[in-house]
Write a protein that holds these residues in place. Structure first.
Motif, PDB file in Angstrom:
ATOM      1  N   ASP A 212       0.863  -1.186   0.000  1.00 47.28           N
ATOM      2  CA  ASP A 212       0.000   0.000   0.000  1.00 47.28           C
ATOM      3  C   ASP A 212       0.906   1.245   0.000  1.00 47.28           C
ATOM      4  O   ASP A 212       2.112   1.132   0.227  1.00 47.28           O
ATOM      5  N   ASN A 285      -5.950  -6.585  10.087  1.00 49.69           N
ATOM      6  CA  ASN A 285      -7.272  -6.210   9.615  1.00 49.69           C
ATOM      7  C   ASN A 285      -8.030  -7.494   9.367  1.00 49.69           C
ATOM      8  O   ASN A 285      -7.438  -8.557   9.183  1.00 49.69           O
ATOM      9  N   ARG A 287     -10.376  -8.130   6.898  1.00 50.86           N
ATOM     10  CA  ARG A 287     -11.116  -7.997   5.627  1.00 50.86           C
ATOM     11  C   ARG A 287     -10.084  -7.640   4.570  1.00 50.86           C
ATOM     12  O   ARG A 287      -8.917  -7.431   4.876  1.00 50.86           O
ATOM     13  N   GLY A 289      -7.951  -5.366   2.149  1.00 50.50           N
ATOM     14  CA  GLY A 289      -7.480  -3.993   2.233  1.00 50.50           C
ATOM     15  C   GLY A 289      -8.057  -3.178   1.085  1.00 50.50           C
ATOM     16  O   GLY A 289      -8.422  -3.716   0.047  1.00 50.50           O
ATOM     17  N   ASP A 290      -8.135  -1.889   1.304  1.00 52.00           N
ATOM     18  CA  ASP A 290      -8.535  -0.968   0.253  1.00 52.00           C
ATOM     19  C   ASP A 290      -7.449   0.086   0.184  1.00 52.00           C
ATOM     20  O   ASP A 290      -7.298   0.833   1.143  1.00 52.00           O
ATOM     21  N   GLU A 292      -5.581  -2.494  -1.538  1.00 48.25           N
ATOM     22  CA  GLU A 292      -4.904  -3.747  -1.906  1.00 48.25           C
ATOM     23  C   GLU A 292      -5.820  -4.688  -2.691  1.00 48.25           C
ATOM     24  O   GLU A 292      -5.364  -5.470  -3.526  1.00 48.25           O
TER      25      GLU A 292
HETATM   26  N1  GLY Z   1      -5.050  -0.226   2.829  1.00 48.69           N
HETATM   27  C1  GLY Z   1      -5.089  -0.389   4.228  1.00 48.69           C
HETATM   28  C2  GLY Z   1      -6.360  -0.853   4.751  1.00 48.69           C
HETATM   29  O1  GLY Z   1      -7.244  -1.256   4.027  1.00 48.69           O
HETATM   30  O2  GLY Z   1      -6.525  -0.847   5.965  1.00 48.69           O
END
Ligand code: GLY
Ligand code: AMP
Length: 422
Positions: A212, A285, A287, A289-290, A292
């Protein structure tokens, strides 16, 4: 099959896009979704954390599988609620999701199972926290224990900054109730990598490594954001490092969660710092990633619905999860001012000029009078797949250059760390 995806960002667009490729799926709903998602799924006007309305909708529409994108509904127990109602849902239950919901709990868990992480202490008392900071001295990292939307982590070079950070978290309550407990950590140096894995609580299927880009400006300058871009696979994650991560981090995490009585089913995400002494967990986390998810799902070859069902039914050991060759890069285009205040409603042009092999995942967009307009801090994630990282970087930026909106911002160095690591 009818599938419901919960959430409305770039990650959820990528989930919907991948699920739409499954021959088993006849209909996709997304709550609340966004303008990009509405081209592939029927968007339903229910917020991602309105669990009772989501459950009512899923029961009425006889949804066969619900996929939860963001952490908040998982931590609030959407999986428990849905399961009790006889609905099939992908993600960890409330107890397992506390691995992300409470940083203090995650740290205690890692200490108990000898999972490598920064040394730490957790406090709910201001004076004790301050005394600890003075005793340890900077650099230190100060974190609000609860969910703080990717904020809530303050990296402090000096003791005085750390004292100030403790005040912000625990006294000024800058991050609200998330700061009723504060975690103070040793500062770790190294390069970060995101290791995500599918797990049914027994079998672990790691995904390819992703990286990221958390800071808003080039060369990791400026404040932290939700993520300004990502790529996969990350070459810094060598096969040797993978062995260590599986043995010392992923396996003890999944085993430990089961032992604690919180078996983890879903996507487990370990945010790692690769230090000179080996990998350390920065955070878990629970779930995808956003952002990712955007490069990872672009490279996933296996049917995602098959994987999710195997996780729910605890037969992941019977599935062969395959990845495409090559590399993927996602460049986030954000609204001006993000991660601070930003305007909404600016018309986005050029989306129709983007070559077809490039996928533009929408994060914060809406439709107004037939136009796509900005509707969030992160607006779009322009994602390309190519034979290698340099090719994917090139292609993603070719897509970015076609798109415009007022004050559009993006980093111009997404993926560059991979070139240095090769
Ligand atoms: N990209 C980091 C997150 O989704 O927590
Ligand atoms: P987190 O939300 O816990 O992943 O923290 C956000 C970011 O803060 C991470 O991606 C790192 O860049 C940084 N960070 C967190 N913990 C540490 C640490 N112990 N040492 C150095 N940097 C850290």
């Amino acid at each position: 099959m009818k599938v419901l995806v919960v959430g409305g960002g770039g990650r959820e667009h990528a989930l919907v896009w991948k699920i739409a490729q499954s021959p088993r799926v006849s209909r996709i709903y997304c709550a609340p979704g966004n303008a990009g998602i509405s081209q592939l799924a029927e968007c339903v006007n229910i917020k991602a954390n309105d669990i009772s309305s989501l459950k009512k909708f899923a029961l009425e529409e006889r949804i066969d599988l619900t996929v939860v994108g963001p952490e908040a509904p998982l931590i609030e127990g959407i999986v428990d609620e849905f399961s009790q109602a006889g609905l099939r849902v992908f993600g960890p239950n409330r107890n397992a999701a506390q691995l992300e919901g409470s940083k203090a709990l995650a740290k205690h868990f890692m200490a108990k199972y000898n999972i490598p992480t920064a040394s730490y202490a957790a406090f709910s008392n201001e004076k004790e926290a301050m005394d600890y900071v003075r005793e340890k001295g900077g650099p230190l990292v100060v974190k609000a224990s609860g969910l703080a939307a990717g904020k809530g982590v303050i990296v402090c070079q000096h003791t005085a900054d750390a004292l100030d950070a403790v005040r912000r978290v625990i006294v000024d309550k800058e991050f609200g109730e998330a700061g009723s407990q504060v975690v103070i950590e040793e500062y770790l140096e190294g390069e970060e990598v995101s290791i995500l894995a599918f797990t049914d609580g027994k079998t672990i299927v790691p995904m390819i490594p992703a990286q990221d880009h958390k800071r808003v400006f080039d060369n990791d300058k400026g404040p932290n954001t939700g993520g300004m871009g990502a790529y996969a696979p990350a070459p810094l994650y060598t096969p040797e490092l993978h062995q260590v991560v599986v043995k010392e981090i992923l396996e003890p995490t999944v085993k430990g969660m089961t032992e604690m009585g919180w078996p983890f089913k879903g996507v487990l995400y370990a945010g790692l710092m690769v230090t000179k002494d080996g990998p350390r967990v920065l955070e878990y986390n629970v779930r995808f990633g956003d952002p990712e998810a955007q490069p990872l799902l672009s490279l996933l070859d296996t049917d995602l619905v098959d994987i999710m069902e195997a996780v729910i039914d605890e037969r992941l050991d019977q599935l062969d999860v395959k990845w495409k060759d090559g590399a993927s890069v996602c460049v986030i285009m954000s609204a001006p001012g993000y991660p601070g205040n930003y305007p909404k409603g600016d018309v986005i042009t050029g989306l129709d000029k983007v070559p077809e092999d490039i996928t533009v995942f929408h994060a914060g967009t809406a439709l107004e009078n037939g136009n796509f307009v900005t509707n969030g801090g992160r607006v779009l994630g322009v994602t390309a797949v190519a034979a290698d990282i340099p090719g994917a970087i090139d292609r993603a930026y070719q897509g970015v250059k076609k798109i415009n909106f007022n004050g559009a911002h993006y980093r111009s160095d997404i993926g560059q760390k991979a070139l240095k690591d090769r």
